[in-house]
Design a protein around this motif. Structure first.
Motif, short mmCIF file in Angstrom:
data_model
loop_
_atom_site.label_atom_id
_atom_site.label_comp_id
_atom_site.label_asym_id
_atom_site.label_seq_id
_atom_site.Cartn_x
_atom_site.Cartn_y
_atom_site.Cartn_z
N THR A 30 -32.92 10.60 6.10
CA THR A 30 -32.53 10.79 7.48
C THR A 30 -33.62 11.56 8.22
OG1 THR A 30 -31.45 12.91 7.08
CG2 THR A 30 -30.13 10.91 6.72
N PRO A 31 -33.57 11.60 9.56
CA PRO A 31 -34.56 12.40 10.30
C PRO A 31 -34.58 13.87 9.88
CG PRO A 31 -33.46 10.87 11.77
CD PRO A 31 -32.77 10.75 10.45
N ASP A 32 -33.41 14.43 9.56
CA ASP A 32 -33.37 15.82 9.11
C ASP A 32 -34.09 15.97 7.77
OD1 ASP A 32 -31.99 16.60 11.33
OD2 ASP A 32 -30.02 16.44 10.39
N ARG A 156 -18.15 5.68 8.97
CA ARG A 156 -17.81 5.76 10.40
C ARG A 156 -18.58 4.72 11.20
NH1 ARG A 156 -20.42 8.23 14.38
NH2 ARG A 156 -21.79 9.28 12.88
N VAL A 157 -19.87 4.58 10.91
CA VAL A 157 -20.70 3.60 11.62
C VAL A 157 -20.28 2.18 11.26
CG1 VAL A 157 -23.05 2.78 12.03
CG2 VAL A 157 -22.62 5.22 11.72
N SER A 158 -20.01 1.95 9.97
CA SER A 158 -19.55 0.62 9.54
C SER A 158 -18.26 0.23 10.24
CB SER A 158 -19.35 0.61 8.03
OG SER A 158 -20.56 0.86 7.34
N GLY A 159 -17.32 1.17 10.29
CA GLY A 159 -16.05 0.89 10.95
C GLY A 159 -16.22 0.59 12.42
N LEU A 160 -17.11 1.32 13.07
CA LEU A 160 -17.36 1.08 14.50
C LEU A 160 -17.95 -0.30 14.73
CD1 LEU A 160 -17.39 2.16 17.39
CD2 LEU A 160 -19.66 3.12 16.93
N LEU A 161 -18.92 -0.70 13.89
CA LEU A 161 -19.53 -2.02 14.03
C LEU A 161 -18.51 -3.13 13.81
CD1 LEU A 161 -22.98 -1.59 12.25
CD2 LEU A 161 -22.56 -1.84 14.69
N VAL A 162 -17.68 -2.97 12.78
CA VAL A 162 -16.64 -3.97 12.51
C VAL A 162 -15.68 -4.08 13.68
CG1 VAL A 162 -14.66 -4.51 11.04
CG2 VAL A 162 -16.81 -3.77 10.00
N THR A 210 -30.88 -0.20 10.77
CA THR A 210 -31.48 1.15 10.86
C THR A 210 -30.67 2.19 10.10
OG1 THR A 210 -30.27 1.61 12.92
CG2 THR A 210 -32.48 0.65 13.12
N GLY A 211 -29.64 1.76 9.39
CA GLY A 211 -28.82 2.72 8.64
C GLY A 211 -28.02 3.63 9.55
N GLY A 212 -27.74 3.18 10.76
CA GLY A 212 -26.99 3.98 11.71
C GLY A 212 -27.86 4.86 12.58
N ALA A 213 -29.16 4.98 12.25
CA ALA A 213 -30.06 5.85 13.02
C ALA A 213 -30.71 5.05 14.15
CB ALA A 213 -31.12 6.45 12.10
N TRP A 214 -29.90 4.43 15.00
CA TRP A 214 -30.40 3.57 16.05
C TRP A 214 -31.23 4.35 17.07
CZ3 TRP A 214 -31.51 -1.22 16.92
CH2 TRP A 214 -31.69 -1.68 18.22
N ARG A 215 -30.96 5.63 17.24
CA ARG A 215 -31.71 6.41 18.24
C ARG A 215 -33.12 6.76 17.78
NH1 ARG A 215 -27.18 10.78 20.43
NH2 ARG A 215 -25.68 9.22 21.22
N ASP A 216 -33.41 6.55 16.51
CA ASP A 216 -34.72 6.88 15.99
C ASP A 216 -35.71 5.78 16.34
OD1 ASP A 216 -36.74 6.66 13.43
OD2 ASP A 216 -36.27 8.74 13.94
N HIS A 217 -36.78 6.15 17.04
CA HIS A 217 -37.75 5.17 17.52
C HIS A 217 -38.38 4.38 16.39
CE1 HIS A 217 -41.44 3.49 19.10
NE2 HIS A 217 -42.14 4.26 18.29
#
Length: 458
Positions: A30-32, A156-162, A210-217
């Protein structure tokens, strides 16, 4: 500080930045995590510099010492094969890596079979309208499932996409599309929905990629790169498959056996989605091969596309008054502009952002300017036609797309010229491309979900 020291420090910073961007492309980081690893790397570099090494030597040794990042270092060395430290960290692929790739392929083939079953079920309905709306839903969710599995996408991201994909699927299948002839598949809003829906779902797929990290350029740019490379591999597989199909028909035709029914019922429904998903796996597994092809392809097609744009501009201007420009010609211009933006995105994704401006960058700037000119003429023609004959779903969709493309081209051209004049960086050009992707997602969502009710589903 001397000029040499300043240049040396700048070189170190560029190497650390490239290393950090590569780390961010790893599935499980992850970015962190990347920030923590970068702090560790910088600490080791500082210690080594204090011990008497120069910046380059300290960087090489520090990367090598990070034993918990052997895999990252190995892949980063492959990516930057021209660097001296490739000799320090590049080792053969481990058996566990090879086993992991074959395991990934096995999972993906299973998902491809599932996609083929869904496609076959849709074809069995013998309803062109239903198939047109659901073909993308039959394939892309399986590819999204592969990325969700391989990248350990958070629940959480998977559920949102579904949830989002399911809501869109329910909406478009419940819309009462109509047309003058009673065939929904020929209605204007149906055609707009069916053509824009795959684009919307593809951009949603980007979140899984992107593994849910869509905000990462960096990860958004990876998705752009993946899209271009997928097109290349899928085209190659399709041409090879087409050749095999031709040989199949020719062989059985010699002995008077009609294999067309078997092909249509059992091969075609599984071959196309299967080739698409396998192409995606090949992109992931053989990145270093395609990334060597990307610069060559962009250099071949950029000047050819520039000539195409100039010819298109001449055709538009030679077509008489803008109110008399043929509607099909305007649609063709939109298709060319979309092609130009796709080529531009792929070309930018294949470029080293730290390299100085080169003659090819000026050629790309010329391509953007030519596209801008075509876009302005097309926009003027569309506005004139709307003022003369009124609004329709097709005209509104075309106008909206051209406005979205216009803003994209203006931003790209401005930042690219700033870079070439040494008033800006190429990183700014890159970031503009990835930051603008949500605009396309928003526009396709409007066309898919809002246009049908706004224009009476006709």
């Amino acid at each position: 500080m001397s000029e040499f020291s300043i240049d040396q420090r700048a070189g170190l910073e560029s190497q650390v930045e490239q290393w950090r961007q590569w780390v961010l492309r790893r599935k499980a980081i992850t970015p962190d995590d990347a920030e923590e690893l970068e702090d560790n790397l910088r600490g080791q570099v500082a210690d080594l510099v204090a011990a008497g090494l120069d910046d380059d030597e300290a960087f090489l040794v520090a990367v090598k010492r990070m034993g918990n990042l052997d895999d990252v270092s190995r892949e980063f060395a492959r990516e930057h094969s021209e660097r001296l430290w490739k000799q320090l960290v590049l080792v053969p692929e481990t058996p566990s890596e090879a086993d992991g790739r074959w395991r990934d392929l096995g999972v993906l083939i299973a998902l491809a079979v599932g996609a083929g079953i869904v496609v076959k079920a849709l074809l069995a309905l013998d309803d062109d309208a239903v198939f047109g709306l659901n073909a993308a839903f039959a394939v892309l969710p399986f590819l999204a499932a592969y990325f969700a599995w391989s990248r350990r996408l958070p629940a959480r991201v998977s559920g949102l996409l579904v949830a989002v994909a399911a809501a869109v699927a329910v909406a478009v299948n419940l819309y009462p599309f109509v047309s003058e002839g009673g065939d929904a598949a020929t209605g204007t809003t149906y055609v707009l929905t069916a053509t824009h829906l795959p684009v919307l779902l593809w951009l949603l797929l980007g979140v899984a990629y992107t593994g849910g990290a869509w905000r990462d350029h960096a990860r958004r740019m990876d998705f752009v790169r993946f899209t271009g490379e997928l097109v290349i591999y899928f085209a190659l597989l399709s041409m090879g498959g087409g050749l095999l199909v031709g040989l199949l028909f020719g062989t059985f035709g010699v002995v008077d056996i009609d294999v067309e029914p078997f092909f249509e019922d059992w091969i075609a429904p599984f071959a196309v989605p299967g080739a698409f998903l396998v192409a995606a796996w090949l992109v992931e597994a053989k990145k270093n091969v395609v990334e060597n092809m990307a610069p060559v392809l962009t250099r071949v097609f950029t000047p050819l596309t520039l000539l195409l744009l100039v010819a298109a501009l001449v055709a538009l201007l030679a077509g008489g008054p803008l109110t008399a420009v043929d509607r099909d010609l305007l649609i063709l211009m939109d298709a060319i502009l979309v092609l130009v933006l796709a080529l531009l995105l792929y070309s930018i994704s294949a470029r080293d952002p730290l390299a100085p401006g080169r003659p090819f960058d000026w050629l790309q700037a010329a391509l953007v300017m030519a596209a801008f000119a075509v876009n302005v003429v097309a926009l003027t023609a569309m506005i004139t036609r709307i003022a003369d004959a009124g609004w329709t779903a097709n005209k509104t969709a075309a106008l909206g797309l051209n406005v979205v493309l216009f803003v994209h081209l203006v931003g790209t051209g401005w930042l690219l010229l700033r870079f070439l004049r040494r008033h800006g960086t190429f990183d700014a050009v890159e970031r503009w491309q990835t930051r603008y992707l949500p605009v396309y997602a928003a526009w396709t969502a409007v066309v898919v979900l809002a246009f049908p009710p706004l224009f009476g589903f006709a």
